[in-house]
Design a protein around this motif. Structure first.
Motif, PDB file in Angstrom:
ATOM      1  N   ASP A  21       0.851  -1.198   0.000  1.00 12.80           N
ATOM      2  CA  ASP A  21       0.000   0.000   0.000  1.00 12.80           C
ATOM      3  C   ASP A  21       0.885   1.245   0.000  1.00 12.80           C
ATOM      4  OD1 ASP A  21      -2.365   1.406   0.049  1.00 12.80           O
ATOM      5  OD2 ASP A  21      -2.982   0.753   2.053  1.00 12.80           O
ATOM      6  N   ASN A  59       3.530  -4.583  -4.704  1.00 17.20           N
ATOM      7  CA  ASN A  59       2.795  -3.386  -4.254  1.00 17.20           C
ATOM      8  C   ASN A  59       2.062  -2.757  -5.440  1.00 17.20           C
ATOM      9  OD1 ASN A  59       2.378  -0.465  -3.726  1.00 17.20           O
ATOM     10  ND2 ASN A  59       3.300  -0.954  -1.752  1.00 17.20           N
ATOM     11  N   ASP A  74       0.383  -0.017  -5.905  1.00 15.87           N
ATOM     12  CA  ASP A  74       0.636   1.396  -6.208  1.00 15.87           C
ATOM     13  C   ASP A  74       2.020   1.573  -6.819  1.00 15.87           C
ATOM     14  OD1 ASP A  74      -1.815   2.751  -5.041  1.00 15.87           O
ATOM     15  OD2 ASP A  74      -1.135   1.535  -3.352  1.00 15.87           O
TER      16      ASP A  74
END
Ligand SMILES: [Zn+2]
Ligand SMILES: [Zn+2]
Length: 215
Positions: free
Chosen positions: A157, A204, A206
Motif C-alpha cells: 500500500d 505493491n 501502487d
C-alpha cells in the motif's frame, strides 16, 4: 544498526528507535504518542538519541515530539516545507479526518531537511529522500540498508493522498523513485508491518502502477 519498533497512539503509528550497537548512539523516527513508552525504551536500551526525524507533520507522528525532544535533548529534523506545522500545529488534518482538535505541544525544528541532505548519525550516513504525495514535505530516511518510509510506502500500500497537501500523481512519482533505489532495503513504514523494497517492487499495486505509468 538495531531497530526497535514502538506502536503508539490511537491510529497505531510506528515510532522507531534505531541505534549503533557498539556506540549506543541513535535516532528516533516519528514520536507519535506515548512519550513515557518511548523514553522508557530509550533508557532501557541505553541509547543516546542524537536526532529525532519526522517523516511528516501529521498529528499521529508528532504528538510526543515536544516531550521526547525535551527529555533527550536530541535535535529535531523535518522537511523545510513542514517545519511551520510542528512549531504551531494546525487542526486542518484533524478536521479533514472529522476528528476533534487535539492539544499538540509545539516543538520547533532544529534541522530543516531538503532533498539529498546527508546526516551522519550512529555510524551511518542518513540520506534524506524528499517523497511528497501523502503530504508536501514527506521524507524517507535511507541508510542504504534500511528505509524509514513514513506514510509514503507501506506493505502492499501507500499513504492516503486525500488529506490537505496530498496528491496521488505526485505519490506515484515518489514511489517510482523508491522503486529505482539500487538493491534491497528493509522498509520501516509509518504504520503496519515492516517489509522489503524488493518485495514491494514485486507486489505493491501502487508501486507497480507507478512503474507502469512511467513507460
Ligand atoms: Zn500521515
Ligand atoms: Zn500516519
Amino acid at each position: 544498526m538495531l531497530v526497535e519498533t514502538m506502536v503508539v497512539g490511537f491510529v497505531q503509528t510506528n515510532c522507531y528507535l534505531a541505534w549503533n550497537e557498539a556506540t549506543k548512539e541513535g535516532f528516533l523516527v516519528d514520536p507519535g504518542d506515548n512519550a513515557p513508552l518511548i523514553l522508557d525504551t530509550v533508557r532501557r536500551l541505553g541509547v543516546q538519541v542524537k536526532l529525532i526525524f519526522l517523516t511528516h507533520s501529521h498529528f499521529d507522528h508528532i504528538m510526543a515530539l515536544a516531550e521526547v525532544a525535551a527529555a533527550t535533548g536530541a535535535k529535531v529534523a523535518i522537511h523545510e516545507s513542514e517545519a511551520a506545522e510542528i512549531a504551531a500545529p494546525s487542526p486542518a488534518t484533524l478536521r479533514a479526518l472529522g476528528l476533534p482538535a487535539l492539544q499538540i505541544k509545539p516543538a520547533p525544528a532544529d534541522i530543516l531537511l531538503k532533498e539529498g541532505d546527508t546526516l551522519p548519525c550512529a555510524g551511518e550516513t542518513l540520506k534524506i529522500l524528499h517523497t511528497p504525495g501523502h503530504t508536501t514535505g514527506s521524507v524517507c530516511i535511507d541508510t542504504g540498508k534500511l528505509l524509514f518510509s513514513g506514510d509514503t510506502l507501506f506493505e502492499d500500500d501507500c499513504g492516503r493522498c486525500d488529506l490537505p497537501g496530498g496528491d496521488y500523481s505526485v505519490m506515484l512519482s515518489s514511489l517510482r523513485r523508491l522503486a529505482a533505489l539500487p538493491g534491497d532495503r528493509v522498509v520501516y513504514p509509518g504504520h503496519s508491518v515492516s517489509t522489503t523494497l524488493a518485495r514491494e517492487r514485486q507486489v505493491n499495486g501502487d508501486m507497480l502502477r507507478a512503474l507502469r505509468s512511467a513507460q
